[in-house]
Design a protein around this motif. Sequence first.
Motif, PDB file in Angstrom:
ATOM      1  N   VAL A 264      10.941  -9.571  -9.960  1.00 12.31           N
ATOM      2  CA  VAL A 264      10.737 -10.338  -8.558  1.00 12.31           C
ATOM      3  C   VAL A 264       9.829 -11.625  -8.804  1.00 12.31           C
ATOM      4  CG1 VAL A 264      11.408  -8.604  -6.992  1.00 12.31           C
ATOM      5  CG2 VAL A 264       9.157  -9.083  -7.959  1.00 12.31           C
ATOM      6  N   SER A 265      10.229 -12.903  -8.169  1.00 11.71           N
ATOM      7  CA  SER A 265       9.156 -14.028  -8.332  1.00 11.71           C
ATOM      8  C   SER A 265       8.104 -13.744  -7.281  1.00 11.71           C
ATOM      9  CB  SER A 265      10.109 -15.148  -8.140  1.00 11.71           C
ATOM     10  OG  SER A 265      10.795 -15.081  -6.646  1.00 11.71           O
ATOM     11  N   TRP A 266       8.281 -12.940  -6.490  1.00  8.40           N
ATOM     12  CA  TRP A 266       7.010 -12.946  -5.416  1.00  8.40           C
ATOM     13  C   TRP A 266       7.288 -11.287  -5.042  1.00  8.40           C
ATOM     14  CZ3 TRP A 266       8.000 -11.236  -0.166  1.00  8.40           C
ATOM     15  CH2 TRP A 266       9.405 -11.479   0.470  1.00  8.40           C
ATOM     16  N   SER A 267       5.974 -10.647  -4.308  1.00  5.47           N
ATOM     17  CA  SER A 267       5.794  -9.418  -4.139  1.00  5.47           C
ATOM     18  C   SER A 267       5.575  -9.004  -2.798  1.00  5.47           C
ATOM     19  CB  SER A 267       4.840  -8.728  -4.943  1.00  5.47           C
ATOM     20  OG  SER A 267       4.514  -7.288  -4.623  1.00  5.47           O
ATOM     21  N   VAL A 268       6.311  -7.860  -2.001  1.00  4.93           N
ATOM     22  CA  VAL A 268       6.099  -7.741  -0.664  1.00  4.93           C
ATOM     23  C   VAL A 268       4.427  -7.557  -0.469  1.00  4.93           C
ATOM     24  CG1 VAL A 268       6.461  -5.875   0.882  1.00  4.93           C
ATOM     25  CG2 VAL A 268       8.438  -6.654  -0.380  1.00  4.93           C
ATOM     26  N   SER A 269       3.864  -6.915  -1.679  1.00  5.37           N
ATOM     27  CA  SER A 269       2.461  -6.703  -1.574  1.00  5.37           C
ATOM     28  C   SER A 269       1.583  -7.969  -1.116  1.00  5.37           C
ATOM     29  CB  SER A 269       1.816  -6.041  -2.715  1.00  5.37           C
ATOM     30  OG  SER A 269       1.955  -6.910  -4.182  1.00  5.37           O
ATOM     31  N   GLN A 270       2.249  -8.802  -1.174  1.00 11.18           N
ATOM     32  CA  GLN A 270       1.490 -10.229  -0.959  1.00 11.18           C
ATOM     33  C   GLN A 270       1.612 -10.361   0.567  1.00 11.18           C
ATOM     34  OE1 GLN A 270       3.496 -12.670  -4.334  1.00 11.18           O
ATOM     35  NE2 GLN A 270       1.546 -13.899  -3.572  1.00 11.18           N
TER      36      GLN A 270
END
Length: 433
Positions: A264-270
């Motif tokens: 993924v290019s971004w994370s839900v954790s962000q």
Amino acid sequence: MVNEENDKSTVSILPRLASCPPTSAAMSHQIRRRGIEKTKSAPPPRRLCRQQSLSRDIGHAAAETYLLTHLTFHLLSYLGIGYRWITRLLGLGLYAMLLMPGFLQVAYCYFFSEQVRRSIVYGDQPRNRLDLYLPIEINAPKPVVIFVTGGAWIIGSDRMGMTSSISCDCLLVLQYKAWGSLLGLQLAERDIIVACLDYRNFPQGTISDMVQDVSQGVSFVCNNIAEYGGDPDRIYLMGQSAGAHILSCVLVEQAVKESRGESVSWSVSQINAYFGLSGGYNLSSLVDHFHNRGLYRSIFLSVMEGEDSLPKFSPEIVIQDSGSTNAASKLPHIVLFHGTADRSIPLDSSKTFVDVLRDAGAKAELIVYDGKSHTDLFLQDPLRGGKEDLFEFLVAFIHANDEEALQKDAMAPPRRRLVPELLLKLAREISPF
């Protein structure tokens, strides 16, 4: 030509909504650029820069208006002749005219405030652009809200009232992502950066294109917001109406990918939290409701790529799927807002989704506003000024761990009224929403 009197009038027309001095981050950026220039030529005058920027904005608006007009005629071939959407179209036009005093004031700040960075490109599609609303001072990384506007998934539309582009050409200055201007300018006053995403609508694209665009926009913000003074570890997602649905699709899809170990290019954790305002999360249960409201079944199914695709783009159904069991645990805190008088998307849509999320192990809550319609929380209440529950909740939630920010919020004066109460009441009475 823009002059200093224009700068001052921004404050006088809309006090405390948006002021014009450049941010410290912007000033630092300019200083760094001057330091690395090989030539020592003076930078263009400020007035010239702002005039060129406004010229670019006007050119971009003209291009979008042409595209909008073309797609509107294309859309009319789907709509045909129908009394439901025609009556709602007329109602939308009158509704917009009643609220025009507020729209014009917000539009002025949108185009002339230096706190607004307009049309930042985040992808390769014509509408892959976003607006940034920045606080006056950025002396430390600020929390960020990524906001996605609604519009019935249809080009130039405003909520469930069908195409605003047809009903009121003067609303073109606030089409697409600029519908988030009021929220963006107000949150920026409280030291919160807001990124309003634009995305393809039908018939320019279908639901998968919308989800792809919004996900790409979220990725851009997560990976680049630090350059604008934002804190990449304090990012919040917020969507309204169709925007709430699209953004929830993006969030759940991302959680599913991460639960399966996909790249993924971004994370839900962000993402610290997701705020869903007046959204619909189970499309299969809403087809008949939308049809009766003027969003005809044939059009809706075209937008959603056919009846077989409805479960795929229904977060409520996806989160219950056996293959998505671990996805719920990765979701951030989810807060849904809905009014009991919402005729466009029923309150049960949010109620059921919250129940499903809780059963799956996610942290979710629903805040219900008695007597509020589909647009009260997003438009009429902010235009009314003063202190409103939804806005104060958002600010308190985002600043929960920042004592200094909370103290500053407590001292913030009530916001100024932008539309007379009589016009607001009349708009509510004739509202097609």
